[in-house]
Design a protein around this motif. Sequence first.
Motif, PDB file in Angstrom:
ATOM      1  N   ILE A 390       0.831  -1.200   0.000  1.00 29.64           N
ATOM      2  CA  ILE A 390       0.000   0.000   0.000  1.00 29.64           C
ATOM      3  C   ILE A 390       0.868   1.252   0.000  1.00 29.64           C
ATOM      4  CG2 ILE A 390      -1.680   1.328   1.334  1.00 29.64           C
ATOM      5  CD1 ILE A 390      -2.761  -1.356   2.375  1.00 29.64           C
ATOM      6  N   TYR A 391       1.894   1.245   0.822  1.00 35.56           N
ATOM      7  CA  TYR A 391       2.673   2.464   1.028  1.00 35.56           C
ATOM      8  C   TYR A 391       3.630   2.728  -0.131  1.00 35.56           C
ATOM      9  CZ  TYR A 391       5.007   6.111   3.717  1.00 35.56           C
ATOM     10  OH  TYR A 391       5.497   7.306   4.162  1.00 35.56           O
ATOM     11  N   TYR A 392       4.242   1.676  -0.650  1.00 40.08           N
ATOM     12  CA  TYR A 392       5.224   1.892  -1.717  1.00 40.08           C
ATOM     13  C   TYR A 392       4.740   1.410  -3.076  1.00 40.08           C
ATOM     14  CZ  TYR A 392       8.541   3.061   1.942  1.00 40.08           C
ATOM     15  OH  TYR A 392       9.176   3.656   2.992  1.00 40.08           O
ATOM     16  N   LYS A 393       3.479   1.019  -3.155  1.00 40.92           N
ATOM     17  CA  LYS A 393       2.872   0.566  -4.426  1.00 40.92           C
ATOM     18  C   LYS A 393       3.786  -0.407  -5.169  1.00 40.92           C
ATOM     19  CE  LYS A 393       1.141   5.147  -4.959  1.00 40.92           C
ATOM     20  NZ  LYS A 393       2.089   5.899  -4.390  1.00 40.92           N
ATOM     21  N   GLY A 394       4.172  -0.041  -6.406  1.00 41.73           N
ATOM     22  CA  GLY A 394       4.975  -0.958  -7.225  1.00 41.73           C
ATOM     23  C   GLY A 394       6.237  -1.429  -6.544  1.00 41.73           C
ATOM     24  N   ALA A 395       6.931  -0.505  -5.874  1.00 45.60           N
ATOM     25  CA  ALA A 395       8.176  -0.870  -5.208  1.00 45.60           C
ATOM     26  C   ALA A 395       7.914  -1.822  -4.046  1.00 45.60           C
ATOM     27  CB  ALA A 395       8.884   0.383  -4.716  1.00 45.60           C
ATOM     28  N   GLY A 396       6.706  -1.782  -3.543  1.00 43.75           N
ATOM     29  CA  GLY A 396       6.341  -2.703  -2.461  1.00 43.75           C
ATOM     30  C   GLY A 396       6.515  -4.149  -2.886  1.00 43.75           C
ATOM     31  N   ILE A 397       6.282  -4.398  -4.186  1.00 44.63           N
ATOM     32  CA  ILE A 397       6.461  -5.766  -4.690  1.00 44.63           C
ATOM     33  C   ILE A 397       7.917  -6.193  -4.517  1.00 44.63           C
ATOM     34  CG2 ILE A 397       6.276  -7.254  -6.720  1.00 44.63           C
ATOM     35  CD1 ILE A 397       4.072  -5.363  -7.724  1.00 44.63           C
ATOM     36  N   ASN A 398       8.830  -5.277  -4.850  1.00 45.14           N
ATOM     37  CA  ASN A 398      10.260  -5.568  -4.642  1.00 45.14           C
ATOM     38  C   ASN A 398      10.511  -6.017  -3.217  1.00 45.14           C
ATOM     39  OD1 ASN A 398      10.328  -4.269  -7.050  1.00 45.14           O
ATOM     40  ND2 ASN A 398      12.222  -3.136  -6.604  1.00 45.14           N
ATOM     41  N   ALA A 399      10.006  -5.195  -2.288  1.00 47.37           N
ATOM     42  CA  ALA A 399      10.265  -5.452  -0.878  1.00 47.37           C
ATOM     43  C   ALA A 399       9.695  -6.807  -0.473  1.00 47.37           C
ATOM     44  CB  ALA A 399       9.666  -4.342  -0.030  1.00 47.37           C
ATOM     45  N   ASP A 438      13.549  -2.970   7.050  1.00 47.23           N
ATOM     46  CA  ASP A 438      14.217  -1.691   7.253  1.00 47.23           C
ATOM     47  C   ASP A 438      15.146  -1.353   6.091  1.00 47.23           C
ATOM     48  OD1 ASP A 438      14.838   0.608   8.823  1.00 47.23           O
ATOM     49  OD2 ASP A 438      16.794  -0.302   9.204  1.00 47.23           O
ATOM     50  N   SER A 439      15.854  -2.350   5.582  1.00 47.16           N
ATOM     51  CA  SER A 439      16.742  -2.088   4.450  1.00 47.16           C
ATOM     52  C   SER A 439      15.945  -1.556   3.271  1.00 47.16           C
ATOM     53  CB  SER A 439      17.455  -3.374   4.026  1.00 47.16           C
ATOM     54  OG  SER A 439      18.116  -3.938   5.120  1.00 47.16           O
ATOM     55  N   ASN A 440      14.826  -2.194   2.986  1.00 46.37           N
ATOM     56  CA  ASN A 440      14.000  -1.732   1.882  1.00 46.37           C
ATOM     57  C   ASN A 440      13.449  -0.332   2.123  1.00 46.37           C
ATOM     58  OD1 ASN A 440      13.758  -3.764  -0.292  1.00 46.37           O
ATOM     59  ND2 ASN A 440      13.248  -5.081   1.436  1.00 46.37           N
ATOM     60  N   VAL A 441      12.980  -0.107   3.341  1.00 52.61           N
ATOM     61  CA  VAL A 441      12.435   1.214   3.655  1.00 52.61           C
ATOM     62  C   VAL A 441      13.518   2.269   3.486  1.00 52.61           C
ATOM     63  CG1 VAL A 441      11.491   2.640   5.494  1.00 52.61           C
ATOM     64  CG2 VAL A 441      10.650   0.327   5.183  1.00 52.61           C
ATOM     65  N   LEU A 442      14.719   1.975   3.976  1.00 52.41           N
ATOM     66  CA  LEU A 442      15.832   2.918   3.842  1.00 52.41           C
ATOM     67  C   LEU A 442      16.067   3.274   2.373  1.00 52.41           C
ATOM     68  CD1 LEU A 442      18.522   1.542   6.297  1.00 52.41           C
ATOM     69  CD2 LEU A 442      17.795   3.911   6.149  1.00 52.41           C
ATOM     70  N   ILE A 443      16.089   2.234   1.537  1.00 47.30           N
ATOM     71  CA  ILE A 443      16.344   2.462   0.114  1.00 47.30           C
ATOM     72  C   ILE A 443      15.217   3.276  -0.522  1.00 47.30           C
ATOM     73  CG2 ILE A 443      16.593   1.304  -2.120  1.00 47.30           C
ATOM     74  CD1 ILE A 443      17.828  -1.084  -0.523  1.00 47.30           C
ATOM     75  N   PHE A 444      13.995   2.858  -0.255  1.00 48.71           N
ATOM     76  CA  PHE A 444      12.846   3.520  -0.884  1.00 48.71           C
ATOM     77  C   PHE A 444      12.718   4.972  -0.447  1.00 48.71           C
ATOM     78  CE2 PHE A 444      10.446  -0.806  -1.198  1.00 48.71           C
ATOM     79  CZ  PHE A 444      11.409  -1.230  -2.098  1.00 48.71           C
ATOM     80  N   SER A 516      16.660  -6.638  -4.991  1.00 50.68           N
ATOM     81  CA  SER A 516      15.775  -5.485  -5.122  1.00 50.68           C
ATOM     82  C   SER A 516      16.274  -4.554  -6.234  1.00 50.68           C
ATOM     83  CB  SER A 516      15.722  -4.769  -3.774  1.00 50.68           C
ATOM     84  OG  SER A 516      14.871  -3.675  -3.837  1.00 50.68           O
ATOM     85  N   ARG A 517      17.588  -4.379  -6.313  1.00 52.46           N
ATOM     86  CA  ARG A 517      18.181  -3.507  -7.331  1.00 52.46           C
ATOM     87  C   ARG A 517      17.942  -4.063  -8.733  1.00 52.46           C
ATOM     88  NH1 ARG A 517      22.322   0.446  -8.013  1.00 52.46           N
ATOM     89  NH2 ARG A 517      21.780   1.215 -10.087  1.00 52.46           N
ATOM     90  N   VAL A 518      18.126  -5.353  -8.873  1.00 47.32           N
ATOM     91  CA  VAL A 518      17.928  -5.973 -10.180  1.00 47.32           C
ATOM     92  C   VAL A 518      16.477  -5.792 -10.642  1.00 47.32           C
ATOM     93  CG1 VAL A 518      17.891  -8.182 -11.409  1.00 47.32           C
ATOM     94  CG2 VAL A 518      19.807  -7.618  -9.934  1.00 47.32           C
ATOM     95  N   ILE A 519      15.546  -5.948  -9.690  1.00 45.68           N
ATOM     96  CA  ILE A 519      14.136  -5.772 -10.071  1.00 45.68           C
ATOM     97  C   ILE A 519      13.895  -4.328 -10.514  1.00 45.68           C
ATOM     98  CG2 ILE A 519      11.733  -5.984  -9.318  1.00 45.68           C
ATOM     99  CD1 ILE A 519      12.644  -8.023  -7.273  1.00 45.68           C
ATOM    100  N   PHE A 520      14.442  -3.377  -9.748  1.00 46.77           N
ATOM    101  CA  PHE A 520      14.297  -1.967 -10.131  1.00 46.77           C
ATOM    102  C   PHE A 520      14.839  -1.742 -11.543  1.00 46.77           C
ATOM    103  CE2 PHE A 520      13.644  -0.260  -5.753  1.00 46.77           C
ATOM    104  CZ  PHE A 520      12.580   0.567  -6.074  1.00 46.77           C
TER     105      PHE A 520
END
Lengths: 535, 320
Positions: A390-399, A438-444, A516-520
């Motif tokens: 919900i919070y990061y939408k598309g990037a949430g899938i990465n996480a 937390d790592s994902n949140v930090l990146i996003f 996560s980077r590769v997906i981005f």
Amino acid sequence: MSKNLTAKAAFIVGILLVFVFGFLGIPHGGLKQSILRHINLGLDLKGGVHLVLQVHVAEALTSATDHDVARLEADLQKAGITGTTVGKTDPQNPETIVVSGIPSTRLADARGVMEGTDYSSYDVATNATGNTTLTMKQSAIADLYTRTLNTSIDTIRERIDKLGVTEPQIQKYGLGENEILVELPGVKDPAEVEDVIQSTAKLSIHAVVGGPYGTDADALQANNGVIPPDSMLVHGVGSAGMPDQVWLLKRTSEVEGTDFRDAQPSTDQNGRPNIRFTLTTEAGDRFYKYTSTHSKSSSTPGSMAIVLDNKVREVAGIDSAIRDNGEITGGFTKQQASDLSLMLRTGALPASISYLETRVVGPSLGAASIRQGVIAAVAGMLAVMIFMLIYYKGAGINADLALILNLVILLGFMGFAGATLTLPGIAGVILTIGMGVDSNVLIFERIREELRNGKSTPVAVQQGFAHAWTTIFDTHVTTIVSAAILFLFGSGPVQGFAVTLVFGLLANLFTAVYVSRVIFDAVLERKERGASLSI
Amino acid sequence: MELFHNPNIDWLGKKWYFLGFSLIFSIAGILSLAFWHHIPLGVDFKGGTQIRVDFTQMPNEEHVRHAMDQAGVRDFTIQRVSDPSGHAANKVIIALPESTASDTAHDAGREAVENALSANYHDSGFTIEQVQIVGPTAGKQLQEQAIQATLYSLLGMLIYLWFRFELIYGVAAVAAVFHDTLITIGAFSLTNKEITLTVIAAILTLIGYSMNDTIVVFDRIRENLALSRREPLADLVNRSINQTLSRTVISSGLTFLTVLCLYLFGGEVLNGFSFALVVGILIGTYSSIAVAAPMLVAYQEWRSKRGKTAVLPAAKRART
């Protein structure tokens, strides 16, 4: 997709496959079974008995030096050095033997004996008063302790094996050299285990000098008020077969517990439980010599008493000479006969032991804890994953993908390394999930920040990862450093926590940053230039 | 969606409130540790015997007590196990103090309790779910080992932070973690919840978590210091905290959510464990903002008052 990216994606899929099939094998019997087949559960989750026992290794030292005292006395005699006293004067220092009264003219010869190879584990010193002391070297003491502990472990393992427990764990424990950990999954009754471990069957066969008498007083009277110095009075067990009468027995035994090569529970011709035994060759020869000179047909017929833990179990006349096979009857129950033969087979422990810890977890409690723990962890993780979407939408899938992959790799690691999952280990998993998120949140958050600062999407992604990486690296290394130290200095549960944590964090460095980077990158590549990112 | 859009909160301006807050909780904890419940160590650490019994039908507690008395079991306590869901109401924990579990008469207490139970409840039925007997030697050892391991690992973190940042960062982070541990143990003392080996694992988790949180803020401070050396440190620290605020709230919030699930659905075996985490996550998040960061500023002010040049801001650049 660019070639580079395809290679990276293939690498990730490869890793995933290795971990999934590497530890699950070809999945069959459902996910749960597959996982449980490869992950060891700790006793707190599976149920079973956990014992920590202490071996009194100092006893082995006392008995070793006692032997050496006797040996040295004999050796000095043999060398023609008379008038000396060999003994241990200070009970606080069982490692020290004092030799006094060596004639000064023979001192050099005596030192020669004491410095010989037979006594190489001792330091020899002569003091001003002419006494010579032999002190066991620290290294020899340490060796002796280690040997005592290892023998104890072997003996205990043999005894436990005969209980028929599957996958028992018996190992050194703690930082000292005198503790043993025994873990028996699925066992419910610690008392039985403790009995089997601890009981040292003190069994011996003695020649009967006189008796039976009704009481000690009767026995004394029959022998003119004096017990001969080479004899002793021993009572019966007080059962119907062997009432509480008193026998006068030879002090030195003909056969001892250590002389038994094998012992099996059996029944005698009347169907009563008994023990059939086999003696070692050497003891068999000795026993043959004795029984042939004292059998019914000989000039000095006699009888023998079988003494178990200082009680007479049976007294029997000697029908004929026995070499190395015999049986012991003595009003045993079936269980007693089988326990006793077990003890005779496995021999005595080299030193006595005491229990420091006993823990028993019933299988139902273990199962309940794991079920509730898993439900809670799954519920928590689902909530986290939904929030990220919900919070990061598309990037949430990465996480979310990173999180799932992290868990798969963590489980795979644990299965591969044979690590054990315990309740504290679950704490490690939670901290891993926390730090993974937390790592994902930090990146996003960093990417969002870069986007707010007007960077283009690819630059923002690149910068976001670059900046967050420093932080992620520091937090992970700090935690891994502390977990490694916990592993080194902690005990069982704390170690379980540390192992899970280290595995989880290593997996996280891979999933949260690399995957996560590769997906981005894959997403960015398919987008038009300048199109916005769903984050 | 965004929770915070460029927050601009003066965190350091509130340092006296923070200090007051921390002091109140620390002192409450210390007072309870010193005078009230002390450290409510579980059987793991203080030694003794603990037997968990699951009765098929819950007998009268007085009746159980009476049965124990008759069997000559002394100094025992009976505690009913309460489950929030209300399922397991017919479980009790019978505990005997350390004296019954000397290293020599290790399980005399357990045998006495089992005998008393089987003499009185052979009809209605009971299962012994869990037995823990810890001799005084083992308890002491575990205690020392847990403390030692924790202190060494704190030292390890301190050294790593010293190497990666500056000594003061390490000191401030460790002080913050120490503050969290003290308050969490204080919370256990205040609520008289037992500290067991699993609770120790939870406290270690909280240390790891709190450290993680602190490093995130410190990392941002270091980064900002490298960019703008002239900004007053207090402003820079404020800005750093604000920049990482949304991350702090989201990460901590999510971890808190997981831990709360564990507390609510984890069952009573995990109760002490998840309680430590619930308290720990809250206090750990708070301390990275309210304890660790202000310490950096305080140190800097103290140094400049003594006329020394500021060592702190010359933070090494990230070398990854």
